[in-house]
Design an enzyme around this catalytic site. Structure first.
Site, PDB file in Angstrom:
ATOM      1  N   CYS A   1       2.132  22.637  -6.642  1.00 38.36           N
ATOM      2  CA  CYS A   1       2.379  24.009  -6.185  1.00 38.36           C
ATOM      3  C   CYS A   1       3.851  24.409  -6.369  1.00 38.36           C
ATOM      4  O   CYS A   1       4.325  24.476  -7.489  1.00 38.36           O
ATOM      5  CB  CYS A   1       1.898  24.197  -4.754  1.00 38.36           C
ATOM      6  SG  CYS A   1       1.691  25.961  -4.337  1.00 38.36           S
TER       7      CYS A   1
ATOM      8  N   HIS B   1      -3.883  23.560  -5.143  1.00 42.14           N
ATOM      9  CA  HIS B   1      -3.896  22.598  -4.037  1.00 42.14           C
ATOM     10  C   HIS B   1      -5.225  21.854  -4.006  1.00 42.14           C
ATOM     11  O   HIS B   1      -6.010  21.996  -3.060  1.00 42.14           O
ATOM     12  CB  HIS B   1      -3.677  23.318  -2.706  1.00 42.14           C
ATOM     13  CG  HIS B   1      -2.252  23.678  -2.437  1.00 42.14           C
ATOM     14  ND1 HIS B   1      -1.282  22.740  -2.122  1.00 42.14           N
ATOM     15  CD2 HIS B   1      -1.628  24.879  -2.447  1.00 42.14           C
ATOM     16  CE1 HIS B   1      -0.122  23.358  -1.928  1.00 42.14           C
ATOM     17  NE2 HIS B   1      -0.302  24.646  -2.118  1.00 42.14           N
TER      18      HIS B   1
ATOM     19  N   GLU C   1      -5.684  19.012  -3.199  1.00 42.42           N
ATOM     20  CA  GLU C   1      -5.682  18.084  -2.061  1.00 42.42           C
ATOM     21  C   GLU C   1      -6.123  18.737  -0.749  1.00 42.42           C
ATOM     22  O   GLU C   1      -6.349  18.035   0.244  1.00 42.42           O
ATOM     23  CB  GLU C   1      -4.286  17.477  -1.880  1.00 42.42           C
ATOM     24  CG  GLU C   1      -3.259  18.341  -1.169  1.00 42.42           C
ATOM     25  CD  GLU C   1      -2.633  19.425  -2.030  1.00 42.42           C
ATOM     26  OE1 GLU C   1      -1.754  20.148  -1.536  1.00 42.42           O
ATOM     27  OE2 GLU C   1      -3.034  19.562  -3.216  1.00 42.42           O
TER      28      GLU C   1
END
Length: 305
Positions: free
Chosen positions: A142, A235, A237
């Site tokens: 990011c 993102h 994750e």
């Protein structure tokens, strides 16, 4: 395979409840293999949440992985207990003579500032440069991806008229690339950002390879130095309820925020999220660890250069 985490790290018990295989350092010392050494520079405000998100994905690995957490000296976390930071995090200055098989640098809530205005810009760019000679492969996520692209390759970022917020479909541009092994032709990724990098700027830089993009969310992944650097704008994750938490937080503050796109069942916040990114998130991190860390790093870690 297990992750080797610092004794008493909160993520250990949280992940055991999810049936994720982790072991603490005390047990790992009894196993006679060299673990992969991964260092995480965690710039996110809610550090324990981010630790857990990343550790969850790093658990799907071929070998034992030893996790360390790095912090920058020029910034003090306001949202994480100081005892946690003192117990589990180490200043870069104390780690600069170490070498690591892999490194993850997270996003940070500073994307609407010019890079040079970020209070820790000087220190973090020193870390970016350090990683090139002390880490086999670095994964920038990011804001860190934007910052790394700008610092290393002069790629600018641009403000968006509206926050990129939701789950977006992406396509693979290099289907035979090892980072995408096992991926479908299209896959989904969460995004939550106010700025972007643009494909035309990536394509101008001969050292960069554009690997994946989205017609709605733009550039997703670029690579450099034969896989020693990956820049990921989304993102993957994120846990299922991260975007929900962000949405309700901003609503509560009276901030202008749209419902995250393609996220809730029937676009109804009361029905909860429809998770469509978990499988590819696991593939992304396991492929990075296997093909660009484990397969490339020397057995003698001091040979990294």
């Amino acid at each position: 395979m297990p992750l080797n985490l610092p004794d008493k790290l909160p993520a250990i018990e949280l992940l055991k409840e999810e049936n994720i295989f982790v072991i603490d350092t005390s047990r790992a010392t009894q196993q006679d293999i060299r673990p992969l050494r991964i260092v995480i520079l965690n710039l996110m405000p809610l550090k324990i949440t981010t630790e857990t998100d990343l550790v969850r994905l790093l658990s799907n690995t071929p070998l034992q992985v030893e996790i360390s957490f790095m912090k920058i000296k020029s910034h003090t976390s306001k949202n994480t207990p100081i005892e946690h930071m003192q117990t589990f995090y180490t200043d870069f200055e104390q780690m600069r003579n170490e070498k690591y098989d892999g490194m993850i640098i997270t996003g940070a809530p500073v994307e609407q500032m010019d890079f040079e205005e970020v209070t820790y810009w000087e220190e973090i760019t020193e870390i970016f440069d350090w990683a090139r000679t002390h880490v086999t492969s670095t994964l920038y996520i990011c804001w860190a991806a934007q910052a790394g692209l700008y610092h290393h390759y002069g790629v600018p970022k641009y403000p968006l008229d509206q926050k990129m917020f939701g789950i977006f479909e992406h396509r693979v541009l290099e289907p035979f690339h090892s980072i995408f092994r096992g991926f479908d032709d299209c896959f989904y990724v969460p995004h939550s950002r106010h700025t972007e990098v643009r494909r035309e700027d990536i394509l101008k830089v001969p050292e960069l390879t554009l690997l994946s993009e989205s017609k709605d969310a733009g550039v997703y992944m670029a690579m450099a130095r034969g896989g020693r650097e990956f820049f990921v704008t989304g993102h993957s994750e994120y846990s299922p309820y991260t975007l929900d938490t962000e949405y309700r937080r901003d609503l509560g503050k009276g901030l202008p925020i749209e419902i995250p796109r393609n996220y809730y069942v029937d676009d109804d916040p009361d029905k909860g999220p429809l998770v469509r990114w978990r499988a590819h998130a696991n593939l992304l991190f396991s492929n990075w660890l296997n093909y660009f860390v484990y397969q490339e790093t020397p057995y003698n870690i001091n040979d990294i250069e």
